[in-house]
Design a protein around this motif. Structure first.
Motif, PDB file in Angstrom:
ATOM      1  N   ASN A 103      43.672  40.845  39.793  1.00  0.00           N
ATOM      2  CA  ASN A 103      42.223  40.715  39.660  1.00  0.00           C
ATOM      3  C   ASN A 103      41.593  40.081  40.892  1.00  0.00           C
ATOM      4  N   ILE A 104      42.227  39.065  41.450  1.00  0.00           N
ATOM      5  CA  ILE A 104      41.705  38.439  42.662  1.00  0.00           C
ATOM      6  C   ILE A 104      41.677  39.444  43.808  1.00  0.00           C
ATOM      7  N   THR A 105      42.736  40.248  43.920  1.00  0.00           N
ATOM      8  CA  THR A 105      42.791  41.268  44.971  1.00  0.00           C
ATOM      9  C   THR A 105      41.652  42.266  44.816  1.00  0.00           C
ATOM     10  N   ARG A 106      41.403  42.684  43.587  1.00  0.00           N
ATOM     11  CA  ARG A 106      40.316  43.638  43.327  1.00  0.00           C
ATOM     12  C   ARG A 106      38.952  43.029  43.640  1.00  0.00           C
ATOM     13  N   ILE A 107      38.769  41.770  43.272  1.00  0.00           N
ATOM     14  CA  ILE A 107      37.490  41.102  43.554  1.00  0.00           C
ATOM     15  C   ILE A 107      37.279  40.991  45.058  1.00  0.00           C
ATOM     16  N   ARG A 108      38.329  40.646  45.779  1.00  0.00           N
ATOM     17  CA  ARG A 108      38.215  40.570  47.244  1.00  0.00           C
ATOM     18  C   ARG A 108      37.823  41.926  47.825  1.00  0.00           C
ATOM     19  N   ALA A 109      38.419  42.987  47.307  1.00  0.00           N
ATOM     20  CA  ALA A 109      38.100  44.326  47.803  1.00  0.00           C
ATOM     21  C   ALA A 109      36.637  44.672  47.527  1.00  0.00           C
ATOM     22  N   LYS A 110      36.145  44.291  46.363  1.00  0.00           N
ATOM     23  CA  LYS A 110      34.752  44.587  46.022  1.00  0.00           C
ATOM     24  C   LYS A 110      33.784  43.764  46.873  1.00  0.00           C
ATOM     25  N   LEU A 111      34.141  42.523  47.137  1.00  0.00           N
ATOM     26  CA  LEU A 111      33.315  41.718  48.039  1.00  0.00           C
ATOM     27  C   LEU A 111      33.281  42.332  49.438  1.00  0.00           C
ATOM     28  N   LYS A 112      34.418  42.859  49.872  1.00  0.00           N
ATOM     29  CA  LYS A 112      34.474  43.499  51.187  1.00  0.00           C
ATOM     30  C   LYS A 112      33.585  44.734  51.224  1.00  0.00           C
ATOM     31  N   GLU A 113      33.578  45.488  50.125  1.00  0.00           N
ATOM     32  CA  GLU A 113      32.691  46.661  50.039  1.00  0.00           C
ATOM     33  C   GLU A 113      31.232  46.263  50.183  1.00  0.00           C
ATOM     34  N   LEU A 114      30.910  45.061  49.709  1.00  0.00           N
ATOM     35  CA  LEU A 114      29.532  44.575  49.824  1.00  0.00           C
ATOM     36  C   LEU A 114      29.230  44.018  51.209  1.00  0.00           C
ATOM     37  N   GLY A 115      30.256  43.999  52.068  1.00  0.00           N
ATOM     38  CA  GLY A 115      30.065  43.430  53.394  1.00  0.00           C
ATOM     39  C   GLY A 115      30.053  41.926  53.389  1.00  0.00           C
ATOM     40  N   ALA A 116      30.701  41.326  52.361  1.00  0.00           N
ATOM     41  CA  ALA A 116      30.662  39.880  52.211  1.00  0.00           C
ATOM     42  C   ALA A 116      31.798  39.181  52.932  1.00  0.00           C
ATOM     43  N   GLY A 117      32.760  39.939  53.454  1.00  0.00           N
ATOM     44  CA  GLY A 117      33.846  39.313  54.203  1.00  0.00           C
ATOM     45  C   GLY A 117      34.793  38.540  53.314  1.00  0.00           C
ATOM     46  N   GLU A 118      35.444  37.529  53.890  1.00  0.00           N
ATOM     47  CA  GLU A 118      36.459  36.757  53.179  1.00  0.00           C
ATOM     48  C   GLU A 118      35.815  35.575  52.452  1.00  0.00           C
ATOM     49  N   TYR A 119      35.326  35.811  51.269  1.00  0.00           N
ATOM     50  CA  TYR A 119      34.737  34.740  50.474  1.00  0.00           C
ATOM     51  C   TYR A 119      35.802  33.880  49.812  1.00  0.00           C
ATOM     52  N   ILE A 120      36.852  34.526  49.305  1.00  0.00           N
ATOM     53  CA  ILE A 120      37.873  33.825  48.524  1.00  0.00           C
ATOM     54  C   ILE A 120      39.081  33.563  49.409  1.00  0.00           C
ATOM     55  N   THR A 121      39.342  32.297  49.673  1.00  0.00           N
ATOM     56  CA  THR A 121      40.476  31.900  50.497  1.00  0.00           C
ATOM     57  C   THR A 121      41.591  31.362  49.619  1.00  0.00           C
ATOM     58  N   THR A 122      42.831  31.768  49.925  1.00  0.00           N
ATOM     59  CA  THR A 122      43.984  31.211  49.222  1.00  0.00           C
ATOM     60  C   THR A 122      44.484  29.989  49.972  1.00  0.00           C
ATOM     61  N   LYS A 123      44.523  28.863  49.279  1.00  0.00           N
ATOM     62  CA  LYS A 123      45.085  27.637  49.831  1.00  0.00           C
ATOM     63  C   LYS A 123      46.515  27.517  49.319  1.00  0.00           C
ATOM     64  N   ARG A 124      47.458  27.788  50.205  1.00  0.00           N
ATOM     65  CA  ARG A 124      48.857  27.861  49.786  1.00  0.00           C
ATOM     66  C   ARG A 124      49.307  26.599  49.049  1.00  0.00           C
ATOM     67  N   GLY A 125      49.851  26.819  47.874  1.00  0.00           N
ATOM     68  CA  GLY A 125      50.350  25.722  47.058  1.00  0.00           C
ATOM     69  C   GLY A 125      49.277  24.964  46.304  1.00  0.00           C
ATOM     70  N   LEU A 126      47.982  25.318  46.518  1.00  0.00           N
ATOM     71  CA  LEU A 126      46.890  24.611  45.873  1.00  0.00           C
ATOM     72  C   LEU A 126      46.072  25.500  44.951  1.00  0.00           C
ATOM     73  N   GLY A 127      45.670  26.686  45.460  1.00  0.00           N
ATOM     74  CA  GLY A 127      44.871  27.573  44.635  1.00  0.00           C
ATOM     75  C   GLY A 127      43.868  28.348  45.469  1.00  0.00           C
ATOM     76  N   TYR A 128      42.695  28.605  44.901  1.00  0.00           N
ATOM     77  CA  TYR A 128      41.665  29.409  45.544  1.00  0.00           C
ATOM     78  C   TYR A 128      40.463  28.556  45.897  1.00  0.00           C
ATOM     79  N   LEU A 129      39.795  28.972  46.970  1.00  0.00           N
ATOM     80  CA  LEU A 129      38.579  28.278  47.415  1.00  0.00           C
ATOM     81  C   LEU A 129      37.531  29.325  47.758  1.00  0.00           C
ATOM     82  N   LEU A 130      36.358  29.208  47.148  1.00  0.00           N
ATOM     83  CA  LEU A 130      35.221  30.059  47.504  1.00  0.00           C
ATOM     84  C   LEU A 130      34.439  29.318  48.570  1.00  0.00           C
ATOM     85  N   GLU A 131      34.426  29.905  49.785  1.00  0.00           N
ATOM     86  CA  GLU A 131      33.769  29.198  50.899  1.00  0.00           C
ATOM     87  C   GLU A 131      32.925  30.139  51.734  1.00  0.00           C
TER      88      GLU A 131
END
Length: 224
Positions: free
Chosen positions: A196-224
């Motif tokens: 689901n995260i992969t799909r959301i990232r792809a949809k954000l990219k389609e919107l031209g939003a770039g890398e909104y969701i960052t994976t913090k290794r060993g910690l989780g996700y960050l919307l930045e």
């Protein structure tokens, strides 16, 4: 966001409940002075009350009775009283549900969600939309929008994006996100969350939003 008031005189239990509810994205208030408790609750205007039975000055049944004179706010009794008569008294005096201590946090959260669904307005739907950095989540239509472009989201994707938007700028552990989905009756495993995260990232990219969701290794996700 739903507001819940905790009426519990045991400070440790109160703090445990507060943290549990905050993590589940509820707005939380609590009572510390056990005089004129019903009036304090009404002044806070909550969507739900978690009410202990055994309290200083006045028991939970008395407080529930006072509230029911003027308010239909949902009340869940959370109590160490475990007899069937105690439960019957709580329900017949106006309680909406009854759960005994020690409670299981997922069960309590599920009971809260069920009572709110029956009794309170669906505030997530009332919010209509959330916007973060030019991207809008439109809850009424289940779409992500940016400028004049929109993309449909699945139910799971809507819930995930909603949580990420509400906690933008904070690292969200995978376990925290999965607990939130579970509490909202969405049952997914670790692999499904990744998909689901992969799909959301792809949809954000389609919107031209770039890398909104960052994976913090060993910690989780960050919307930045």
């Amino acid at each position: 966001m739903y507001k819940i008031v905790i009426v519990e005189d045991d400070e440790n239990i109160r703090e445990e409940l507060q943290q549990l509810l905050v993590n589940a994205l509820y707005e939380v208030s609590w009572i510390e002075e056990f005089q004129r408790v019903a009036k304090q609750i009404l002044n806070l205007n909550p969507d739900l009350v978690l009410l202990d039975m055994n309290l200083p000055n006045q028991d939970g049944l008395g407080i529930c009775g006072e509230l029911r004179k003027t308010s239909q706010v949902p009340i869940i009794f959370v109590t160490s009283n475990v007899t069937s008569m105690d439960e019957l008294n709580c329900i017949t005096r106006g309680g909406d549900d009854y759960i005994t201590k020690p409670y299981q946090p997922p069960i309590l959260l599920a009971r809260i969600a069920a009572v709110l669904k029956r009794s309170a307005p669906k505030k997530e739907e009332q919010e209509v939309q959330l916007t973060y950095r030019e991207v809008t989540l439109e809850l009424s239509t289940g779409k992500l929008k940016r400028e004049n472009v929109s993309i449909d989201l699945t139910k799971n994707e809507i819930k995930i994006v909603y949580y990420l938007f509400r906690k933008a700028g904070c690292i969200i552990a995978r376990e925290e996100l999965m607990d939130y989905l579970w509490d909202n009756q969405i049952f997914i495993d670790d692999n499904t969350l990744s998909v689901n995260i992969t799909r959301i990232r792809a949809k954000l990219k389609e919107l031209g939003a770039g890398e909104y969701i960052t994976t913090k290794r060993g910690l989780g996700y960050l919307l930045e």
